[in-house]
Design a protein around this motif. Structure first.
Motif, PDB file in Angstrom:
ATOM      1  N   PRO A  47       0.850  -1.184   0.049  1.00  0.00           N
ATOM      2  CA  PRO A  47      -0.017  -0.180  -0.084  1.00  0.00           C
ATOM      3  C   PRO A  47       0.841   1.402   0.007  1.00  0.00           C
ATOM      4  N   ALA A  48       0.365   2.287  -0.269  1.00  0.00           N
ATOM      5  CA  ALA A  48       0.829   3.604  -0.611  1.00  0.00           C
ATOM      6  C   ALA A  48       1.993   3.835   0.492  1.00  0.00           C
ATOM      7  N   PHE A  49       3.304   4.369   0.407  1.00  0.00           N
ATOM      8  CA  PHE A  49       4.038   4.758   1.400  1.00  0.00           C
ATOM      9  C   PHE A  49       4.921   5.993   0.783  1.00  0.00           C
ATOM     10  N   TYR A  50       5.574   6.486   1.612  1.00  0.00           N
ATOM     11  CA  TYR A  50       6.180   7.720   1.213  1.00  0.00           C
ATOM     12  C   TYR A  50       7.811   7.463   1.248  1.00  0.00           C
ATOM     13  N   ALA A  51       8.223   7.239  -0.179  1.00  0.00           N
ATOM     14  CA  ALA A  51       9.550   6.977  -0.502  1.00  0.00           C
ATOM     15  C   ALA A  51      10.341   7.986  -0.237  1.00  0.00           C
ATOM     16  N   ASP A  52      10.924   8.131   0.799  1.00  0.00           N
ATOM     17  CA  ASP A  52      11.672   9.186   1.541  1.00  0.00           C
ATOM     18  C   ASP A  52      13.054   8.971   0.980  1.00  0.00           C
ATOM     19  N   LEU A  53      13.408   9.796  -0.036  1.00  0.00           N
ATOM     20  CA  LEU A  53      14.874   9.299  -0.575  1.00  0.00           C
ATOM     21  C   LEU A  53      16.120   9.855   0.189  1.00  0.00           C
ATOM     22  N   LYS A  54      15.602  10.837   1.008  1.00  0.00           N
ATOM     23  CA  LYS A  54      16.943  11.243   2.193  1.00  0.00           C
ATOM     24  C   LYS A  54      17.013  10.454   3.129  1.00  0.00           C
ATOM     25  N   LYS A  55      15.986   9.859   3.613  1.00  0.00           N
ATOM     26  CA  LYS A  55      16.149   8.648   4.487  1.00  0.00           C
ATOM     27  C   LYS A  55      16.824   7.557   3.850  1.00  0.00           C
ATOM     28  N   ALA A  56      16.566   7.298   2.482  1.00  0.00           N
ATOM     29  CA  ALA A  56      17.330   5.964   1.882  1.00  0.00           C
ATOM     30  C   ALA A  56      18.611   6.463   1.677  1.00  0.00           C
ATOM     31  N   GLY A  57      19.040   7.553   1.932  1.00  0.00           N
ATOM     32  CA  GLY A  57      20.453   7.973   1.550  1.00  0.00           C
ATOM     33  C   GLY A  57      20.550   8.413   0.006  1.00  0.00           C
ATOM     34  N   LEU A  58      19.533   8.782  -0.692  1.00  0.00           N
ATOM     35  CA  LEU A  58      19.550   9.073  -1.994  1.00  0.00           C
ATOM     36  C   LEU A  58      19.329  10.471  -2.369  1.00  0.00           C
ATOM     37  N   LYS A  59      19.955  11.109  -3.308  1.00  0.00           N
ATOM     38  CA  LYS A  59      19.650  12.410  -4.021  1.00  0.00           C
ATOM     39  C   LYS A  59      18.607  12.382  -4.975  1.00  0.00           C
ATOM     40  N   GLY A  60      17.451  13.089  -4.473  1.00  0.00           N
ATOM     41  CA  GLY A  60      16.671  12.863  -5.574  1.00  0.00           C
ATOM     42  C   GLY A  60      15.272  13.467  -4.851  1.00  0.00           C
ATOM     43  N   ARG A  61      14.128  13.081  -5.504  1.00  0.00           N
ATOM     44  CA  ARG A  61      12.903  13.548  -4.806  1.00  0.00           C
ATOM     45  C   ARG A  61      12.209  12.433  -4.219  1.00  0.00           C
ATOM     46  N   SER A  62      11.590  12.940  -3.091  1.00  0.00           N
ATOM     47  CA  SER A  62      10.647  11.841  -2.702  1.00  0.00           C
ATOM     48  C   SER A  62       9.195  11.753  -3.106  1.00  0.00           C
ATOM     49  N   ARG A  63       8.562  10.567  -3.178  1.00  0.00           N
ATOM     50  CA  ARG A  63       7.240  10.569  -3.708  1.00  0.00           C
ATOM     51  C   ARG A  63       6.654   9.598  -2.850  1.00  0.00           C
ATOM     52  N   TRP A  64       5.184   9.784  -2.895  1.00  0.00           N
ATOM     53  CA  TRP A  64       4.310   8.749  -2.355  1.00  0.00           C
ATOM     54  C   TRP A  64       4.015   7.499  -3.614  1.00  0.00           C
ATOM     55  N   VAL A  65       4.438   6.444  -3.268  1.00  0.00           N
ATOM     56  CA  VAL A  65       4.395   5.322  -4.157  1.00  0.00           C
ATOM     57  C   VAL A  65       3.314   4.140  -3.617  1.00  0.00           C
ATOM     58  N   GLU A  66       2.985   3.511  -4.578  1.00  0.00           N
ATOM     59  CA  GLU A  66       2.439   2.077  -4.366  1.00  0.00           C
ATOM     60  C   GLU A  66       3.448   1.198  -5.056  1.00  0.00           C
ATOM     61  N   ALA A  67       3.332   0.022  -4.610  1.00  0.00           N
ATOM     62  CA  ALA A  67       4.453  -1.045  -5.325  1.00  0.00           C
ATOM     63  C   ALA A  67       3.653  -2.424  -5.403  1.00  0.00           C
ATOM     64  N   TRP A  68       4.035  -3.080  -6.415  1.00  0.00           N
ATOM     65  CA  TRP A  68       3.858  -4.518  -6.725  1.00  0.00           C
ATOM     66  C   TRP A  68       5.167  -5.189  -6.586  1.00  0.00           C
ATOM     67  N   MET A  69       5.297  -6.053  -5.866  1.00  0.00           N
ATOM     68  CA  MET A  69       6.821  -6.774  -5.684  1.00  0.00           C
ATOM     69  C   MET A  69       6.390  -8.165  -6.132  1.00  0.00           C
ATOM     70  N   SER A  70       7.405  -8.440  -7.211  1.00  0.00           N
ATOM     71  CA  SER A  70       7.108  -9.927  -7.788  1.00  0.00           C
ATOM     72  C   SER A  70       8.390 -10.560  -7.686  1.00  0.00           C
ATOM     73  N   PRO A  71       8.575 -11.633  -7.047  1.00  0.00           N
ATOM     74  CA  PRO A  71       9.711 -12.522  -7.306  1.00  0.00           C
ATOM     75  C   PRO A  71       9.925 -13.158  -8.757  1.00  0.00           C
ATOM     76  N   ILE A  72      11.259 -13.108  -9.202  1.00  0.00           N
ATOM     77  CA  ILE A  72      11.308 -13.589 -10.621  1.00  0.00           C
ATOM     78  C   ILE A  72      12.070 -14.926 -10.273  1.00  0.00           C
ATOM     79  N   GLN A  73      11.181 -15.943 -10.901  1.00  0.00           N
ATOM     80  CA  GLN A  73      11.883 -17.244 -10.592  1.00  0.00           C
ATOM     81  C   GLN A  73      12.345 -18.023 -11.829  1.00  0.00           C
ATOM     82  N   ASP A  74      13.123 -18.805 -11.953  1.00  0.00           N
ATOM     83  CA  ASP A  74      13.558 -19.848 -13.143  1.00  0.00           C
ATOM     84  C   ASP A  74      12.763 -20.726 -13.379  1.00  0.00           C
ATOM     85  N   GLU A  75      13.040 -21.665 -14.261  1.00  0.00           N
ATOM     86  CA  GLU A  75      12.265 -22.671 -14.377  1.00  0.00           C
ATOM     87  C   GLU A  75      12.208 -23.787 -13.354  1.00  0.00           C
TER      88      GLU A  75
END
Ligand code: ADP
Length: 923
Positions: free
Chosen positions: A327-355
């Motif tokens: 669910p929507a979270f605030y991707a705080d780039l400063k906290k993540a130690g990155l230079k850029g702008r922070s945004r509110w995002v939703e995410a789908w995380m999908s593991p990639i599996q081999d055969e």
């Protein structure tokens, strides 16, 4: 053989028999060699003479013997065909065998056989067979060909691959399997040979053609194979058409995916198993405005900010193989130690599996929800604000107790909500709604004003606000603030709607403040405090009670009613009379004294009821009269100055009045008591200061007179002497008269000295500088000494003195100062004792010694008893008897500094006794 052909000549036949590669043999019916051509020697190395007559079995390989014999026998028996072909191994002279292929026929009981040496061929085939056994088991296709390209071996997998039946390809040219044009194929082949020559193996792909003409690709591995000394090529092939197709498909897919990933408008990122960024797409970089270098610094598993954002559990689950919808979270780039702008995002995380279902990577797709989040946040805020506002309004309506009403003019039904009912003192629904009933509630003076406002509102369709007073059905008085508004209904009718708020408390608070400030003014209005108090009581009576009493505490402990106020003049008079007839004496439970002593405000809701507890203590008559006054409730408050109790103030209601002596009345009573106390105290202070000024003025005039008298006498004496000297009349200045003069001067000077000493003492006392130097001395001797010194003066005024002394007693004190006191006592007795006898008495007990001076002078009025000990206070006025009114004041100060006491007992016309008590020091 055709019959027409020319028959072989003997020579011709001999030449054939002599061919070195052909073995010609004739076998007799018993299986022995009957004849043998010369090549028998060449091929097998035998001495031909030795072979004749020998059994063929001796020259045949044992394994082949049976077959050879059966072939011979079958020919001899004529059972089989005329010609037999077979192959067997024949012994050579060096004891090895050679493969001979025979063609034989029977003739005249003998066998004629022609043999060809096929050893080489057979051995090749055998070798090939051994290879074939291996090659046959291989699932891949295998072809062996010789250098010119003839196929010498092909396994069944290869036949299947090309669609040919068994053996169909053996002996054929390899070329037929190749789909390339001949020239290309030739060049390809040259490359194959070259590569094999260099590396021993050629690996590549061939484009082939099947029997049915289908083209297909194989992956090939070509190596050299030496077969029986001859160089061959082994080609191992696998059909990779499908694989290639799949590969191509996969390539295409990958390409499509790459394009999809790179060009997708959805921000995407891929992490490896360690949590490092493997790839991000342009949309991702656009979203966070992160530079390419920055991107790869990020690790999703090691970043503490992720835990803070609450994302880590999702990441872990995704890595564990469970796709996650974050669910929507605030991707705080400063906290993540990155230079850029922070945004509110939703995410789908999908593991990639081999055969094999092993997790290889983690794909994350993001959705920028900043805008919607901000919008929804704004919306949420707006909703929250509205909710707060609504709650506030509801709270305000209920807490502010706002009642709502509506009325269609002309009708006789005013609608009130329950709050409004409550404000007007009705239970919900109890109010009839009739206009006349509503009018009834209002104070008549306010009624007209309201209806005028309502009329105007109806005609001008304007809102109005008005405050008016109502008397509720329970008799309670309230202030109501009504707001109303007239508006036109759709049908053209005018409707009035509005609110009503009980503003009594607010109104009263304002009025109370106004009232109290008015009272403050009234109480300080004039210097006549009794007049002020009466005025205050009158106004208070009209404001919050039915009447008011002020009782003053006199110095004698009695209570004096100084103010009575009441709405009812008759009652006022009765209250005053009641007090005079039955003056309040101290009683520990009388409300006046309870309030006075404890300072507690006494609230008596029902005086009659309360007074019942007095039965037996007060006369029945008094109680009956008190009841007749018809007091309702009362509030009694103490009046107190800074250091003294002044009395009480009582506010009362009468039976049947609307006045309620509630908390507000109590508060007002206390406020008024405070102001009244101040007023009384200030007035008393004023009076005292006036009196003090008067005394001081009197003192000044007396002091100047007192000083003037001896000075005048000295001046006169001096002038007289001067005149006598001027007249040269020194005879008059004989010793006797000179002494007399000097004595008189001394008296005057002493008097001046005393006056000045007294005045200096006063100054010392005022500035706390009256120092006492104590020493031990015997008191009776001391008194005797003072009296002795005083005797001449006593005699001079014809005063008789009697003295009664106690036994020896030691006093610890300032002899000089105590003498000053004793002298003052004696002087006063002499001064005011009117020449009558004076008695001095000294008595002692274990704690104190008392000196008493009894005179038979005029005595002192009870009211003056305390006053004369004050500064500049004299009981006798004017200049009847000389004195500054300081002696007693100074004396008392001195005695008190010795921890003693000084006082007087006296009765008018019966003389006075001044007493000095000093504590005894036992150390
Ligand atoms: P002074 O005598 O100088 O006026 P005191 O302080 O000694 O001052 O006395 C104060 C007042 O007390 C006198 O003015 C007088 O009115 C009264 N007084 C003092 N002693 C006597 C006394 N023995 N008999 C009657 N009145 C007295």
């Amino acid at each position: 053989m055709s019959k027409s052909s020319k028959p072989w000549s003997k020579e011709e036949l001999q030449a054939i028999v002599n061919l070195p590669t052909q073995l010609v043999v004739i076998i007799a019916a018993d299986g022995t060699f009957d004849n043998i051509g010369p090549s028998g020697d060449t091929l097998l190395g035998w001495d031909l003479d030795l072979i004749y007559g020998q059994k063929i079995e001796n020259f045949t390989h044992p394994d082949d013997y049976q077959q050879t014999i059966s072939n011979i026998q079958s020919l001899l028996s004529g059972k089989s065909e005329v010609v037999k072909e077979f192959t067997n191994r024949c012994l050579t002279s060096d004891q090895t065998y050679r493969w001979i292929s025979w063609t034989a026929r029977a003739h005249d009981g003998r066998i004629f056989a022609l043999g060809t040496d096929v050893t080489q061929k057979i051995e090749f085939e055998e070798e090939l067979n051994i290879q074939a056994l291996v090659l046959e088991s291989i699932t891949e296709g295998v072809i062996i060909c010789n250098v010119p390209g003839k196929i010498v071996y092909i396994n069944s997998a290869e036949e299947n691959l090309f669609g040919y039946g068994p053996e169909e390809l053996l002996g054929k040219q390899m070329q037929m399997l190749n789909a390339l044009p001949p020239e290309e194929s030739r060049i390809g082949l040259i490359d194959v040979f070259e590569t094999i020559k260099q590396k021993g193996v050629w690996i590549g792909e061939w484009l082939n053609v099947k029997k049915n003409g289908t083209l297909f690709t194989t992956s090939c591995r070509v190596t050299n194979l030496d077969l029986n000394g001859e160089r061959h090529l082994v080609i191992v092939q696998r059909d990779i058409t499908e694989l290639k197709a799949r590969q191509q498909e996969q390539d295409e897919l990958q390409n499509r995916f790459r394009i999809f990933f790179e060009q997708s408008i959805l921000p995407m990122e891929i992490y490896d198993l360690e949590g490092n960024h493997l790839a991000v797409n342009q949309a991702w970089m656009d979203l966070f405005q992160v530079s390419h270098d920055e991107v790869f610094k990020f690790n999703i598993l090691n970043n503490p900010s992720l835990e803070e954002m609450g994302i880590l559990p999702y990441v872990r689950k995704a890595y564990a193989g469970e796709a996650q919808n974050v669910p929507a979270f605030y991707a705080d780039l400063k906290k993540a130690g990155l230079k850029g702008r922070s945004r509110w995002v939703e995410a789908w995380m999908s593991p990639i599996q081999d055969e094999q279902k092993n997790i290889r990577e983690l794909a994350v797709i993001l959705k920028d929800v900043t805008e919607s989040k901000e919008t929804s946040e704004k919306l949420r805020q707006t909703i929250a604000e509205r909710e707060v506002a609504e709650t506030r309004l509801t709270m305000a309506v209920s807490a502010g107790r706002i009642g709502i009403w509506d009325w269609i003019p002309g009708t006789d039904k005013i609608n009130w909500d329950s709050t409004l009912c409550e404000i007007y003192g009705f239970r919900p629904g109890e109010f009839s709604g009739r206009v006349s009933d509503f009018n009834e509630l209002m104070l008549p003076s306010d009624r007209d004003h309201l209806w005028k406002m309502v009329d105007r509102a109806i005609h001008e369709l304007k809102p109005y606000v008005i405050e008016y007073r109502v008397i509720r059905p329970d008799g309670k008085f309230r202030w109501v603030q009504e707001s109303g508004m007239a508006f036109l209904e759709e049908d053209g009718m005018v409707r009035l709607m509005g609110t009503g708020i009980d503003i009594t408390d607010k109104k009263l608070a304002v009025l109370d403040q106004e009232f109290l400030s008015e009272m403050s003014e009234v109480l300080t209005n004039s210097f006549n405090y009794l007049e002020n108090l009466q005025k205050m009581a009158n106004i208070a009576t009209n404001y919050f009670c039915d009447g008011c009493l002020i009782d003053q505490l006199n110095p004698d402990g009695n209570i004096k009613r100084i103010v009575v106020a009441s709405k009812d003049p008759g009652m006022k008079e009765r209250m005053q009379r009641l007090h005079e007839q039955y003056p309040q004496r101290y009683s520990h439970d009388h409300p006046l004294f309870v309030a006075l002593i404890t300072g507690k405000t006494m609230v008596i809701p029902d005086v009659i009821d309360y007074s019942k507890s007095y039965r037996g203590k007060y006369s029945a008559k008094y109680l009956t009269e008190l009841e007749e006054v018809k007091l309702g409730g009362a509030i009694v408050v103490r009046l107190k100055g800074k250091d003294s109790l002044l009395g009480t103030i009582t506010f009362f209601s009468t039976v049947g009045s609307h006045i309620v002596l509630d908390a507000r009345a109590k508060w007002l009573a206390e406020e008024l008591a405070y102001r009244t106390s101040m007023s009384i105290e200030n007035s008393l202070l004023y009076l005292h200061s006036q009196e003090a000024i008067k005394s001081r003025d009197e003192f000044l005039s007396i002091a100047s007179h007192e000083l003037k008298t001896p000075l005048t006498s000295l001046t006169l004496q001096n002038q007289m002497r001067k005149r006598q000297l001027d007249k040269d009349n020194v005879k008059g200045l004989d010793e006797k008269s000179l002494r007399k003069m000097i004595d008189a001067d001394e008296r005057q000077l002493r008097r001046i000295n005393r006056l000045i000493d007294d005045m200096l003492d006063i100054a010392r006392i005022r500035s706390d500088r009256l120092f006492i130097h104590k020493e031990k001395f015997e008191f009776c001797n001391f008194v005797t000494d003072v009296l002795e010194r005083f005797t001449p003066q006593m005699q001079a005024v014809g005063c008789k003195l009697t003295v009664e002394l106690c036994p020896e007693i030691i006093v610890y004190g300032d002899v000089y100062r105590i003498e000053q006191v004793v002298v003052n006592m004696l002087t006063n007795a002499m001064k005011y004792g009117a020449g009558k006898p004076i008695r001095i008495e000294v008595v002692s007990n274990p704690v104190k010694v008392s000196l008493m001076v009894h005179d038979q002078g005029p005595g002192i009025d009870a009211k003056d008893i305390e006053r004369i000990f004050q500064r500049f206070e004299r009981a006798v006025s004017g200049r009847e008897i000389s004195g500054l009114g300081l002696g007693l004041y100074i004396s008392r100060q001195i005695v008190e500094q010795h921890d003693g006491a000084m006082f007087v007992t006296s009765k008018m016309g019966e003389g006075s006794t001044f007493i000095m008590e000093l504590p005894l020091n036992h150390d």
